[in-house]
Design a protein around this motif. Structure first.
Motif, PDB file in Angstrom:
ATOM      1  N   LEU A 248       1.068  -1.040   0.354  1.00  0.00           N
ATOM      2  CA  LEU A 248       0.264   0.005   0.360  1.00  0.00           C
ATOM      3  C   LEU A 248       0.899   1.378   0.130  1.00  0.00           C
ATOM      4  N   GLU A 249       0.615   1.982  -0.757  1.00  0.00           N
ATOM      5  CA  GLU A 249       1.151   3.853  -0.798  1.00  0.00           C
ATOM      6  C   GLU A 249       0.607   4.220  -1.356  1.00  0.00           C
ATOM      7  N   LEU A 250       0.702   5.244   0.016  1.00  0.00           N
ATOM      8  CA  LEU A 250       0.103   6.370   0.556  1.00  0.00           C
ATOM      9  C   LEU A 250       0.797   7.760   0.160  1.00  0.00           C
ATOM     10  N   ARG A 251       0.063   8.868  -1.079  1.00  0.00           N
ATOM     11  CA  ARG A 251       1.346   9.800  -1.131  1.00  0.00           C
ATOM     12  C   ARG A 251       0.473  10.519  -1.140  1.00  0.00           C
ATOM     13  N   SER A 252       1.105  11.808  -0.803  1.00  0.00           N
ATOM     14  CA  SER A 252       0.937  13.580  -0.659  1.00  0.00           C
ATOM     15  C   SER A 252       0.843  14.089  -1.727  1.00  0.00           C
ATOM     16  N   ILE A 253      -0.277  14.285  -2.773  1.00  0.00           N
ATOM     17  CA  ILE A 253      -0.620  15.137  -3.408  1.00  0.00           C
ATOM     18  C   ILE A 253      -1.747  16.427  -3.321  1.00  0.00           C
ATOM     19  N   ALA A 254      -1.492  17.975  -2.806  1.00  0.00           N
ATOM     20  CA  ALA A 254      -1.976  18.448  -2.729  1.00  0.00           C
ATOM     21  C   ALA A 254      -3.574  19.380  -3.246  1.00  0.00           C
ATOM     22  N   ASP A 255      -2.960  18.634  -4.923  1.00  0.00           N
ATOM     23  CA  ASP A 255      -3.390  19.747  -5.867  1.00  0.00           C
ATOM     24  C   ASP A 255      -5.113  18.257  -6.624  1.00  0.00           C
ATOM     25  N   SER A 256      -5.734  18.404  -6.501  1.00  0.00           N
ATOM     26  CA  SER A 256      -6.963  17.856  -7.124  1.00  0.00           C
ATOM     27  C   SER A 256      -6.825  17.213  -8.712  1.00  0.00           C
ATOM     28  N   THR A 257      -6.369  18.600  -9.097  1.00  0.00           N
ATOM     29  CA  THR A 257      -6.229  18.239 -10.800  1.00  0.00           C
ATOM     30  C   THR A 257      -4.330  17.059 -10.450  1.00  0.00           C
ATOM     31  N   ALA A 258      -4.235  17.467 -10.066  1.00  0.00           N
ATOM     32  CA  ALA A 258      -2.680  16.233 -10.326  1.00  0.00           C
ATOM     33  C   ALA A 258      -3.016  14.803  -9.936  1.00  0.00           C
ATOM     34  N   ARG A 259      -4.014  14.983  -8.804  1.00  0.00           N
ATOM     35  CA  ARG A 259      -4.039  13.625  -8.488  1.00  0.00           C
ATOM     36  C   ARG A 259      -4.773  13.113  -9.223  1.00  0.00           C
ATOM     37  N   ALA A 260      -5.661  13.614 -10.118  1.00  0.00           N
ATOM     38  CA  ALA A 260      -7.011  13.051 -11.468  1.00  0.00           C
ATOM     39  C   ALA A 260      -5.797  13.032 -12.289  1.00  0.00           C
ATOM     40  N   ASP A 261      -4.889  13.389 -12.791  1.00  0.00           N
ATOM     41  CA  ASP A 261      -3.808  13.009 -13.616  1.00  0.00           C
ATOM     42  C   ASP A 261      -3.025  12.185 -13.415  1.00  0.00           C
ATOM     43  N   ALA A 262      -2.667  11.829 -12.017  1.00  0.00           N
ATOM     44  CA  ALA A 262      -1.775  10.885 -11.918  1.00  0.00           C
ATOM     45  C   ALA A 262      -3.072   9.279 -12.299  1.00  0.00           C
ATOM     46  N   LEU A 263      -4.507   9.587 -11.527  1.00  0.00           N
ATOM     47  CA  LEU A 263      -4.901   8.526 -11.945  1.00  0.00           C
ATOM     48  C   LEU A 263      -5.128   8.234 -13.465  1.00  0.00           C
ATOM     49  N   SER A 264      -5.503   9.176 -14.018  1.00  0.00           N
ATOM     50  CA  SER A 264      -5.879   9.317 -15.885  1.00  0.00           C
ATOM     51  C   SER A 264      -4.438   8.503 -15.712  1.00  0.00           C
ATOM     52  N   ALA A 265      -3.143   8.599 -16.216  1.00  0.00           N
ATOM     53  CA  ALA A 265      -2.126   8.203 -16.691  1.00  0.00           C
ATOM     54  C   ALA A 265      -1.398   7.066 -15.785  1.00  0.00           C
ATOM     55  N   GLY A 266      -2.258   6.347 -15.708  1.00  0.00           N
ATOM     56  CA  GLY A 266      -2.087   4.914 -14.905  1.00  0.00           C
ATOM     57  C   GLY A 266      -1.151   5.096 -13.513  1.00  0.00           C
ATOM     58  N   GLN A 267      -0.750   6.458 -12.732  1.00  0.00           N
ATOM     59  CA  GLN A 267       0.582   6.402 -11.629  1.00  0.00           C
ATOM     60  C   GLN A 267      -0.771   5.926 -10.016  1.00  0.00           C
ATOM     61  N   LEU A 268      -1.458   5.889 -10.573  1.00  0.00           N
ATOM     62  CA  LEU A 268      -2.294   6.171  -9.580  1.00  0.00           C
ATOM     63  C   LEU A 268      -2.824   4.594  -9.575  1.00  0.00           C
ATOM     64  N   ASP A 269      -3.473   4.247  -8.307  1.00  0.00           N
ATOM     65  CA  ASP A 269      -4.859   3.737  -8.437  1.00  0.00           C
ATOM     66  C   ASP A 269      -6.359   4.543  -8.017  1.00  0.00           C
ATOM     67  N   TYR A 270      -5.770   4.475  -6.802  1.00  0.00           N
ATOM     68  CA  TYR A 270      -6.923   5.771  -5.853  1.00  0.00           C
ATOM     69  C   TYR A 270      -6.559   7.033  -5.749  1.00  0.00           C
ATOM     70  N   ALA A 271      -7.509   8.453  -6.673  1.00  0.00           N
ATOM     71  CA  ALA A 271      -7.486   9.369  -5.661  1.00  0.00           C
ATOM     72  C   ALA A 271      -8.983   9.782  -4.995  1.00  0.00           C
ATOM     73  N   ASP A 272      -8.545  10.977  -3.984  1.00  0.00           N
ATOM     74  CA  ASP A 272      -9.289  10.635  -2.553  1.00  0.00           C
ATOM     75  C   ASP A 272      -9.940  11.677  -2.336  1.00  0.00           C
ATOM     76  N   ASP A 273     -10.987  12.232  -2.920  1.00  0.00           N
ATOM     77  CA  ASP A 273     -11.760  13.438  -2.626  1.00  0.00           C
ATOM     78  C   ASP A 273     -11.582  13.986  -3.785  1.00  0.00           C
ATOM     79  N   LEU A 274     -11.976  14.557  -5.308  1.00  0.00           N
ATOM     80  CA  LEU A 274     -11.583  14.854  -5.866  1.00  0.00           C
ATOM     81  C   LEU A 274     -12.041  16.168  -6.052  1.00  0.00           C
TER      82      LEU A 274
END
Length: 531
Positions: A248-274
């Motif tokens: 399990l990896e819990l990553r700290s990414i403050a920006d919502s768009t950055a979290r979503a883009d990482a999810l779309s790019a396959g770098q995340l499996d879950y992006a919290d509270d967009l």
């Protein structure tokens, strides 16, 4: 041994995610709102068919940047608690659907005496810390007392306030009797609300300390993330599986768009509270899902008026502020329908919530009249908030516009992500402060934010309302308790200093391969799996 995370890997993730932000913006107009918390609750059950064990789940949250701490007693962000719950065992969690109102984890149950004066806690057998030592009921008692001895945020001190922990009677290694200072109807909720277990004698929360939760932390880099593997000494409650994940990896990414883009790019499996607009964009992506929580598991956005500072000492000004806000506009334009209009009372959807109190209207004309009567027209006020969760700043912006329209000279002071609660005493000294609270039952919310003397009440000390709250918690007669709780909320609604314009559903993005994430009240990965 605990190792440092690869900082370059996390920095590279952030840079890549920010670099593809423009692609998401092009789709921002697509999709549609789904109503008030209308998509799947996301508080979903564990997988119905056991998936194959294995895989690493990569999840991102808003964090506190370089100031992130492993001390969950003082850590103010959702990520602080999610990280802590992964490594420290939880006594339980609030769940209004169960007979006791809680779902047990390290505990098998809590028995309450007929006179409501004693609570007997029973610890599950076979639990061990990561150093191999057994988890004892003495560790539980020490952990419950730690908010008072080590210091903690106000909402974590409810057990210390309600129980005489110095008089706790340990009857064996798995059983303790806690005497309540007064008869108490809601003790189970107090005990199971966000209370985690660590070793007796702990005074510092370090990366290599023994822990007893479902995962063992293998790396932590403040502002970047933390990594985990399953902890073999954790046994789940009866009927629940052991963790499926191998990592399990819990990553700290403050920006919502950055979290979503990482999810779309396959770098995340879950992006919290967009952010609402970002969630709408992801819904257009066939390979991703957006799951929204539903009441009562919705987040309360609030704005506290400090009655110790002018002009908020005048109840007419407080009423004017509440009447001036266009709540439906916030629901429609900030959250695209994925929110619920608030009525300046917390705990929407929980048992005992005063749904019969009339909805406060949007009445700017009456607001102007009240301000004129109070001599407050043109008063200069600074509203402080920050992007702690998506929509906070946007909601504050609408509020500022509404208040300016009725004659108040309000300016917005926006702090960076993760900094709003970083200095909590300074926060509670602000004249006008925006923030959020996670979902919690009515009385727990009052104890954590309203009771006289609490810094979180921004000077609204009302012993008369406190007395009603005590009656609603201690009376042996259910009808008396219910009447008192209704009065608590009626007086708070009419005279209080907190504006609650909306309750926001948490819109969480995930890939189609993820299942089994639950919410209590933040994301819990004990039963999560990656197919």
């Amino acid at each position: 041994m605990t190792t440092a995370l690869d900082r370059r890997r996390f920095l590279r993730l952030g840079a890549t995610a920010m670099g593809v932000a423009g692609a998401a913006a092009a789709l921002a107009a697509c999709g549609s709102g789904t109503g008030t918390g209308a998509t799947a609750a996301g508080s979903g059950a564990a997988p119905t068919a056991a998936p194959a064990a294995g895989g690493t789940l990569r999840a991102a949250f808003v964090g506190g940047g370089a100031t992130e701490t492993l001390n969950h007693l003082t850590g103010p962000t959702a990520l602080d608690y999610v990280r802590a719950r992964a490594r420290h065992g939880a006594l339980g969690s609030i769940d209004p659907s169960t007979p006791d109102g809680v779902r047990y984890d390290l505990l098998t149950g809590i028995d309450v005496s007929e006179d409501l004066r004693e609570y007997t806690l029973r610890l599950r057998p076979g639990l061990t810390f990561t150093d191999g030592s057994p988890v004892s009921i003495r560790d539980v008692v020490y952990s419950l007392a730690a908010p008072g001895t080590l210091g903690a945020l106000p909402y974590l001190k409810n057990v210390v306030t309600a129980f005489d922990l110095n008089a706790a009677r340990v009857t064996d290694d798995r059983t303790v009797v806690l005497p309540a200072k007064n008869p108490l109807i809601d003790g189970r909720l107090l005990i199971c609300q966000s209370n985690l277990v660590f070793k007796e004698g702990t005074t510092a929360f370090t990366a290599d300390m023994p822990t007893c939760g479902p995962f063992r932390m293998t790396g932590f880099d403040p502002g970047q993330g933390a990594s985990f593997v399953p902890h073999d000494g954790y046994t789940p409650p009866e009927g629940e599986p052991t963790p499926y994940l191998e990592g399990l990896e819990l990553r700290s990414i403050a920006d919502s768009t950055a979290r979503a883009d990482a999810l779309s790019a396959g770098q995340l499996d879950y992006a919290d509270d967009l952010a609402p607009a970002t969630a709408r964009t992801l819904e257009a992506n066939g390979g991703l899902r957006v799951l929204a929580t539903e009441a009562p598991f919705v987040q309360q956005l609030y704005f506290s008026m400090n009655v110790r500072q002018e002009p908020f000492g005048d109840p007419r000004v407080r009423e004017a502020v509440k009447l001036a806000v266009d709540r439906q506009k916030i629901v429609d334009t900030v959250f695209f329908g994925r929110a619920i209009v608030g009525n300046d009372l917390p705990s929407l959807g929980f048992p005992g919530y005063a749904s019969g109190i009339e909805q406060r209207a949007f009445d700017p004309d009456r607001a102007r009249t009240l301000l004129t009567e109070a001599g407050a027209s043109g008063a200069a006020i600074s509203l402080t908030t920050g992007p702690e969760i998506p929509g906070m700043v946007e909601t504050a912006t609408v509020l500022v516009e509404n208040l300016q329209a009725v004659g108040l000279n309000v300016t917005l002071n926006q702090l960076p992500a993760g900094q709003l609660y970083a200095d909590y005493p300074a926060y509670t000294a602000l004249p006008f402060a925006g923030g959020y609270n996670p979902p919690q039952p009515v009385l727990l919310s009052y104890l954590g934010t309203r009771v006289s003397g609490s810094p979180a009440n921004f000077g609204f000390d009302r012993p008369d309302i406190d007395a009603l709250a005590r009656t609603s918690r201690t009376s042996p007669d259910a009808a008396t308790r219910d009447r008192a709780l209704e009065q608590v909320q009626q007086l708070t609604w009419a005279e209080g200093n907190t504006l609650i314009p909306v309750f926001k559903a948490a819109a969480n993005g995930q890939t189609s391969s993820v299942q089994g994430i639950t919410y209590a009240p933040f994301a819990d990965f004990r039963t999560a799996a990656v197919r």
